[in-house]
Design an enzyme around this catalytic site. Structure first.
Site, PDB file in Angstrom:
ATOM      1  NE  ARG A  65     -17.170 -18.127  36.699  1.00 34.27           N
ATOM      2  CZ  ARG A  65     -16.882 -18.595  35.552  1.00 34.27           C
ATOM      3  NH1 ARG A  65     -15.812 -18.324  34.665  1.00 34.27           N
ATOM      4  NH2 ARG A  65     -17.694 -19.659  35.169  1.00 34.27           N
ATOM      5  CG  MET A  90      -9.133  -6.738  31.159  1.00 30.68           C
ATOM      6  SD  MET A  90      -9.450  -7.166  29.455  1.00 30.68           S
ATOM      7  CE  MET A  90      -8.101  -8.109  29.353  1.00 30.68           C
ATOM      8  NE  ARG A  91     -12.457 -10.959  37.675  1.00 29.43           N
ATOM      9  CZ  ARG A  91     -11.735 -11.722  38.137  1.00 29.43           C
ATOM     10  NH1 ARG A  91     -10.326 -11.303  37.978  1.00 29.43           N
ATOM     11  NH2 ARG A  91     -11.894 -12.674  39.013  1.00 29.43           N
ATOM     12  CG  LEU A  93     -19.366 -11.620  32.978  1.00 32.70           C
ATOM     13  CD1 LEU A  93     -20.284 -10.507  32.308  1.00 32.70           C
ATOM     14  CD2 LEU A  93     -18.968 -11.087  34.459  1.00 32.70           C
ATOM     15  CG  ASN A 107     -15.859  -8.261  24.803  1.00 35.47           C
ATOM     16  OD1 ASN A 107     -15.653  -7.459  25.441  1.00 35.47           O
ATOM     17  ND2 ASN A 107     -15.067  -9.298  24.445  1.00 35.47           N
ATOM     18  CG  HIS A 109     -10.885 -10.462  21.901  1.00 33.32           C
ATOM     19  ND1 HIS A 109     -10.407 -10.567  23.224  1.00 33.32           N
ATOM     20  CD2 HIS A 109     -10.190 -11.234  21.119  1.00 33.32           C
ATOM     21  CE1 HIS A 109      -9.556 -11.368  23.210  1.00 33.32           C
ATOM     22  NE2 HIS A 109      -9.024 -11.662  22.023  1.00 33.32           N
TER      23      HIS A 109
HETATM   24  C1  GAR Z   1      -8.731  -2.950  24.335  1.00 28.07           C
HETATM   25  O1  GAR Z   1      -7.623  -3.110  23.511  1.00 28.07           O
HETATM   26  C2  GAR Z   1      -9.861  -4.114  24.282  1.00 28.07           C
HETATM   27  O2  GAR Z   1      -9.843  -4.721  23.034  1.00 28.07           O
HETATM   28  C3  GAR Z   1      -9.141  -5.197  25.264  1.00 28.07           C
HETATM   29  O3  GAR Z   1      -8.520  -4.359  26.197  1.00 28.07           O
HETATM   30  C4  GAR Z   1      -8.211  -3.037  26.071  1.00 28.07           C
HETATM   31  C5  GAR Z   1      -9.035  -2.176  26.614  1.00 28.07           C
HETATM   32  O4  GAR Z   1      -8.525  -0.916  26.599  1.00 28.07           O
HETATM   33  N1  GAR Z   1     -10.070  -6.077  25.664  1.00 28.07           N
HETATM   34  C6  GAR Z   1      -9.826  -7.389  25.645  1.00 28.07           C
HETATM   35  O5  GAR Z   1      -8.761  -7.968  25.734  1.00 28.07           O
HETATM   36  C7  GAR Z   1     -11.039  -8.221  26.354  1.00 28.07           C
HETATM   37  N2  GAR Z   1     -10.912  -9.756  26.074  1.00 28.07           N
HETATM   38  P1  GAR Z   1      -9.393   0.418  27.198  1.00 28.07           P
HETATM   39  O6  GAR Z   1      -9.548   0.194  28.621  1.00 28.07           O
HETATM   40  O7  GAR Z   1      -8.606   1.586  26.851  1.00 28.07           O
HETATM   41  O8  GAR Z   1     -10.509   0.531  26.068  1.00 28.07           O
END
Ligand code: GAR
Length: 208
Positions: A65, A90-91, A93, A107, A109
């Site tokens: 990592r 989705m990584r 850090l 970020n 969420h």
């Molecule tokens: C979104 O719903 C975002 O909130 C989530 O992934 C999706 C990405 O969609 N993020 C997470 O879960 C981070 N922990 P997108 O690629 O269409 O923006």
């Protein structure tokens, strides 16, 4: 002009909403690069079409990592950003990498943090019988899906909702709140004190 680097892992719909708002609303900012940890991230196509620099730092090419984090930081720093935006990145850090971008990394969420940090937020909200779900934009700290909250949007959980229908309702809100939060940052309208973020222009930090 503030320089924004966006990190994605997949579809990139939040990245797209930020790019479109940035140019459409004439923010004092440019999205200077989109970086993906996955070579096949669909969002890269949109960035290329828009003439935005793209790069790929494939996490699968690194043994540790720390090595991935170092390569990612190098790719980010090559664009000298004022702000790093994680948009479906989705990584997780490591602390050193997060500290490097302290107070300048956001970020989004898909839950009302601090509830449901981590994965499968919509399924977990439905299974817990929640009547309210939503999304949170926050500054990134070394604690996963935690950090000073900039803006939240709430939506109802309807009877008959499944993971897909709830995620679509939340995502529509994400596309409204994430560009707004990024604009606040580039316009210098965010103050953080004691872990609490204030929007100094008096705009609401909650969307219902
Ligand atoms: C979104 O719903 C975002 O909130 C989530 O992934 C999706 C990405 O969609 N993020 C997470 O879960 C981070 N922990 P997108 O690629 O269409 O923006």
């Amino acid at each position: 002009m503030k320089r924004i680097v966006i990190l994605i892992s997949g579809r990139g719909s939040n990245m797209r909403s930020i790019v479109e708002a940035c140019t459409g609303e004439g923010w004092p900012a440019h999205v200077v690069a989109v970086i993906s940890n996955r070579p096949d991230a669909a969002g890269l196509v949109f960035a290329v079409e828009r003439g935005i620099a793209t790069s790929i730092v494939d996490h699968q090419s690194f043994a540790t990592r720390d090595a991935f984090d170092a390569a990612l930081a190098q790719a980010i720093d090559a664009h000298a950003p004022d702000l790093v935006v994680m948009a479906g990145f989705m990584r997780v850090l490591g602390a050193a990498c997060v500290c490097r971008y302290e107070a300048r990394m956001l970020n989004i969420h898909p839950s009302l943090l601090p509830a449901f940090a981590g994965l499968h937020t919509h399924r977990r909200a439905i299974e817990a019988g929640c009547k309210l779900a939503g999304a949170t934009v926050h500054f990134v700290t070394s604690q996963l899906d935690h950090g000073p909250i900039v803006l939240q949007a709430a939506v109802p959980v309807l009877s008959g909702d499944d993971e897909r229908s709830l995620s679509e309702r939340v995502l529509a809100m994400e596309h409204g709140i994430y560009p707004r939060a990024v604009r606040w940052f580039v316009e210098g309208q965010l103050r953080t004190e004691g872990g609490v973020v204030t929007q100094t222009g008096g705009e609401p930090q909650l969307v219902l």
